[in-house]
Design a protein around this motif. Structure first.
Motif, PDB file in Angstrom:
ATOM      1  N   ALA A 198       0.757  -0.936   0.163  1.00 42.64           N
ATOM      2  CA  ALA A 198      -0.106   0.058  -0.048  1.00 42.64           C
ATOM      3  C   ALA A 198       0.831   1.140  -0.023  1.00 42.64           C
ATOM      4  CB  ALA A 198      -1.008   0.079   1.322  1.00 42.64           C
ATOM      5  N   GLY A 199       0.673   2.004   1.006  1.00 41.55           N
ATOM      6  CA  GLY A 199       1.405   3.152   1.358  1.00 41.55           C
ATOM      7  C   GLY A 199       2.933   2.924   1.276  1.00 41.55           C
ATOM      8  N   ARG A 200       3.686   4.399   0.759  1.00 43.58           N
ATOM      9  CA  ARG A 200       5.088   4.305   0.885  1.00 43.58           C
ATOM     10  C   ARG A 200       5.420   4.223   2.447  1.00 43.58           C
ATOM     11  NH1 ARG A 200       5.837  10.666  -0.709  1.00 43.58           N
ATOM     12  NH2 ARG A 200       5.511  11.530   1.122  1.00 43.58           N
ATOM     13  N   VAL A 201       6.708   3.757   2.768  1.00 45.82           N
ATOM     14  CA  VAL A 201       7.176   3.500   3.945  1.00 45.82           C
ATOM     15  C   VAL A 201       8.400   4.439   4.447  1.00 45.82           C
ATOM     16  CG1 VAL A 201       7.953   1.615   5.811  1.00 45.82           C
ATOM     17  CG2 VAL A 201       6.670   1.030   3.744  1.00 45.82           C
ATOM     18  N   GLU A 240       6.342   5.909  -4.835  1.00 47.28           N
ATOM     19  CA  GLU A 240       6.049   6.729  -5.996  1.00 47.28           C
ATOM     20  C   GLU A 240       4.835   7.516  -5.578  1.00 47.28           C
ATOM     21  OE1 GLU A 240       3.248   4.843  -9.255  1.00 47.28           O
ATOM     22  OE2 GLU A 240       5.533   5.192 -10.135  1.00 47.28           O
ATOM     23  N   GLY A 241       5.052   8.886  -5.365  1.00 48.78           N
ATOM     24  CA  GLY A 241       3.998   9.689  -4.596  1.00 48.78           C
ATOM     25  C   GLY A 241       3.579   9.174  -3.242  1.00 48.78           C
ATOM     26  N   TYR A 242       2.208   8.812  -2.909  1.00 51.35           N
ATOM     27  CA  TYR A 242       2.176   8.360  -1.458  1.00 51.35           C
ATOM     28  C   TYR A 242       1.986   6.604  -1.587  1.00 51.35           C
ATOM     29  CZ  TYR A 242      -2.407   8.978  -4.281  1.00 51.35           C
ATOM     30  OH  TYR A 242      -3.102   9.075  -5.357  1.00 51.35           O
ATOM     31  N   LEU A 243       2.181   6.305  -2.759  1.00 48.96           N
ATOM     32  CA  LEU A 243       2.399   4.763  -2.745  1.00 48.96           C
ATOM     33  C   LEU A 243       3.770   4.060  -2.727  1.00 48.96           C
ATOM     34  CD1 LEU A 243      -0.284   4.240  -5.786  1.00 48.96           C
ATOM     35  CD2 LEU A 243      -0.581   3.780  -3.477  1.00 48.96           C
ATOM     36  N   ALA A 244       3.670   2.823  -2.317  1.00 50.42           N
ATOM     37  CA  ALA A 244       5.320   2.081  -2.397  1.00 50.42           C
ATOM     38  C   ALA A 244       5.691   1.465  -3.645  1.00 50.42           C
ATOM     39  CB  ALA A 244       5.289   1.016  -1.257  1.00 50.42           C
ATOM     40  N   GLY A 245       5.472   2.160  -4.318  1.00 50.48           N
ATOM     41  CA  GLY A 245       5.740   1.931  -5.869  1.00 50.48           C
ATOM     42  C   GLY A 245       4.487   1.548  -6.713  1.00 50.48           C
ATOM     43  N   ALA A 290       4.061  -3.925   5.901  1.00 51.29           N
ATOM     44  CA  ALA A 290       5.061  -2.582   6.562  1.00 51.29           C
ATOM     45  C   ALA A 290       4.027  -1.790   6.940  1.00 51.29           C
ATOM     46  CB  ALA A 290       5.974  -2.049   5.306  1.00 51.29           C
ATOM     47  N   ARG A 291       2.909  -1.314   6.373  1.00 51.96           N
ATOM     48  CA  ARG A 291       2.110  -0.410   6.833  1.00 51.96           C
ATOM     49  C   ARG A 291       1.010  -0.351   5.864  1.00 51.96           C
ATOM     50  NH1 ARG A 291       2.500   5.830   4.685  1.00 51.96           N
ATOM     51  NH2 ARG A 291       0.438   5.296   5.461  1.00 51.96           N
ATOM     52  N   GLY A 292      -0.224   0.522   6.378  1.00 47.77           N
ATOM     53  CA  GLY A 292      -1.351   0.518   5.496  1.00 47.77           C
ATOM     54  C   GLY A 292      -1.248   1.919   4.852  1.00 47.77           C
ATOM     55  N   GLY A 293      -2.218   2.690   4.789  1.00 49.92           N
ATOM     56  CA  GLY A 293      -2.268   3.867   4.091  1.00 49.92           C
ATOM     57  C   GLY A 293      -3.290   3.766   3.040  1.00 49.92           C
ATOM     58  N   LEU A 315      -0.413 -10.704   7.483  1.00 51.55           N
ATOM     59  CA  LEU A 315      -0.628  -9.977   8.536  1.00 51.55           C
ATOM     60  C   LEU A 315      -0.601  -8.578   8.223  1.00 51.55           C
ATOM     61  CD1 LEU A 315      -1.198 -10.006  11.637  1.00 51.55           C
ATOM     62  CD2 LEU A 315       1.611  -9.730  11.798  1.00 51.55           C
ATOM     63  N   GLY A 316      -1.742  -8.018   8.472  1.00 51.66           N
ATOM     64  CA  GLY A 316      -1.946  -6.539   8.369  1.00 51.66           C
ATOM     65  C   GLY A 316      -3.300  -6.100   8.751  1.00 51.66           C
ATOM     66  N   PHE A 317      -3.606  -4.641   8.586  1.00 53.25           N
ATOM     67  CA  PHE A 317      -4.663  -3.957   8.717  1.00 53.25           C
ATOM     68  C   PHE A 317      -4.901  -2.899   8.494  1.00 53.25           C
ATOM     69  CE2 PHE A 317      -2.816  -1.505  11.993  1.00 53.25           C
ATOM     70  CZ  PHE A 317      -3.628  -0.394  12.392  1.00 53.25           C
ATOM     71  N   SER A 318      -5.860  -1.919   8.503  1.00 54.25           N
ATOM     72  CA  SER A 318      -6.381  -0.744   8.056  1.00 54.25           C
ATOM     73  C   SER A 318      -6.450  -0.895   6.448  1.00 54.25           C
ATOM     74  CB  SER A 318      -4.875   0.367   8.344  1.00 54.25           C
ATOM     75  OG  SER A 318      -5.111   1.543   7.997  1.00 54.25           O
ATOM     76  N   ASP A 319      -5.628  -0.179   5.675  1.00 55.75           N
ATOM     77  CA  ASP A 319      -5.851  -0.443   4.171  1.00 55.75           C
ATOM     78  C   ASP A 319      -5.678  -2.008   3.670  1.00 55.75           C
ATOM     79  OD1 ASP A 319      -6.084   1.420   1.712  1.00 55.75           O
ATOM     80  OD2 ASP A 319      -4.130   0.061   1.155  1.00 55.75           O
ATOM     81  N   ILE A 320      -5.012  -2.881   4.676  1.00 57.40           N
ATOM     82  CA  ILE A 320      -4.735  -4.003   4.126  1.00 57.40           C
ATOM     83  C   ILE A 320      -5.970  -4.876   4.306  1.00 57.40           C
ATOM     84  CG2 ILE A 320      -3.113  -5.889   4.554  1.00 57.40           C
ATOM     85  CD1 ILE A 320      -1.527  -3.367   3.665  1.00 57.40           C
ATOM     86  N   THR A 321      -7.087  -4.413   4.981  1.00 63.67           N
ATOM     87  CA  THR A 321      -8.351  -4.830   5.172  1.00 63.67           C
ATOM     88  C   THR A 321      -8.587  -5.504   3.825  1.00 63.67           C
ATOM     89  OG1 THR A 321      -8.924  -3.545   7.350  1.00 63.67           O
ATOM     90  CG2 THR A 321     -10.739  -4.629   5.871  1.00 63.67           C
TER      91      THR A 321
END
Length: 299
Positions: A22-25, A55-60, A84-87, A110-116
């Protein structure tokens, strides 16, 4: 929906991998999270190639993030993949992933938030997904949440689990545990990846949303008829501290109490220090009088 099957729990000698769907780390948060994970697992985690790409607010780019996840899923040395994170950005991967094949492979995610949306996509295709801490959240978790992660890493999944909150009545219900981030759940409504909530124990958390926005989202679930299908509702944290400010809580409770379903709030999952792992798709029991959520009853 029938209960999903358990994944292959982490085994000795297998790698724990980290990726960013999801989001850049941010580098500082990434380093702190990796240090915390290394302390728990006792070895250096396997890092996805290009993990720190931005890439902007994304992790690529989408294709790159999907390919990272796919490579780790195909790696036979990896049992557990930690996000690593959501976002933002996980839902953009849904059309790019072979979700039935991923569910059949049986790995832990394993993850949550945007990873839902990824966790739910696996659960709705027959594999329990793990709604729980992301890498960058590890350094600020409380002891109970860290114990969940530690047990999982050791191949001792912490279920059946008992999470205590505040009961709001409505009796007792049992069904598959589904849901997660309220914003992401609403985002999936009307798409091919909308989860089947028939008979589900619906768990909800969120952060950064004003009370009127929470009202709007729960109203959407009501207007689409999804709330008519659930057996009970379990609420976690509603802000960045994992708490439920009165005005935020009331925005949801005013709409949910009248349904007469088992309802529990202030459960320890969400964006704060309390973020216990929830096995999505596994059987759960919700007691609205006792304020108790029992998870992983069939694991």
């Amino acid at each position: 929906m029938t209960a999903a099957r358990a994944p292959i729990w982490p085994r000795p000698g297998r790698a724990v991998a980290v990726t960013a769907p999801a989001g850049r780390v941010e580098p500082v948060a990434l380093a702190a999270g990796l240090e915390a994970l290394r302390a728990l697992v006792g070895q250096r985690p396997l890092l996805a190639e290009g993990l720190a790409t931005a890439e902007g607010y994304l992790a690529g780019p989408d294709q790159q993030r999907a390919a990272r996840l796919g490579r780790l899923w195909a790696d036979e040395t990896v049992d557990l993949i930690v996000c690593a994170r959501g976002g933002f950005g996980s839902s953009r991967l849904l059309p790019l992933l072979d979700l039935p094949a991923m569910a059949a492979a049986g790995k832990c995610l394993l993850g949550f938030s945007d990873i839902t949306c990824l966790v739910l996509a696996l659960a709705c295709r027959g594999l329990v997904g793990l709604h729980g801490p992301v890498l960058t959240q590890l350094p600020r978790l409380d002891q109970a949440s860290l114990a969940d992660v530690s047990a999982l890493l050791a191949g001792r999944p912490p279920w059946p689990g008992r999470l205590t909150g505040q009961g709001a009545g409505g009796g007792v219900a049992e069904g598959p545990l589904l849901g997660g981030n309220l914003t992401m759940l609403c985002h999936l409504v009307g798409t091919p990846w909308q989860p089947d909530l028939d008979g589900a124990i619906l768990c909800l958390e969120d952060t950064g949303e004003a009370p009127y926005r929470l009202d709007r989202m729960i109203t959407k679930l009501e207007l689409t008829g999804l709330l008519d299908r659930v057996a009970g509702v379990a609420l976690g944290g509603l802000d960045a501290a994992g708490q439920s400010p009165p005005e935020h809580l009331e925005a949801l409770m005013n709409r949910l109490r009248v349904r007469g379903l088992p309802l529990v709030w202030d459960l320890p999952f969400g964006h704060g220090a309390r973020n216990r792992i929830l096995p999505m798709g596994a059987r759960a029991r919700l007691d609205g009088a006792a304020g108790l959520l029992e998870t992983g009853l069939d694991l």
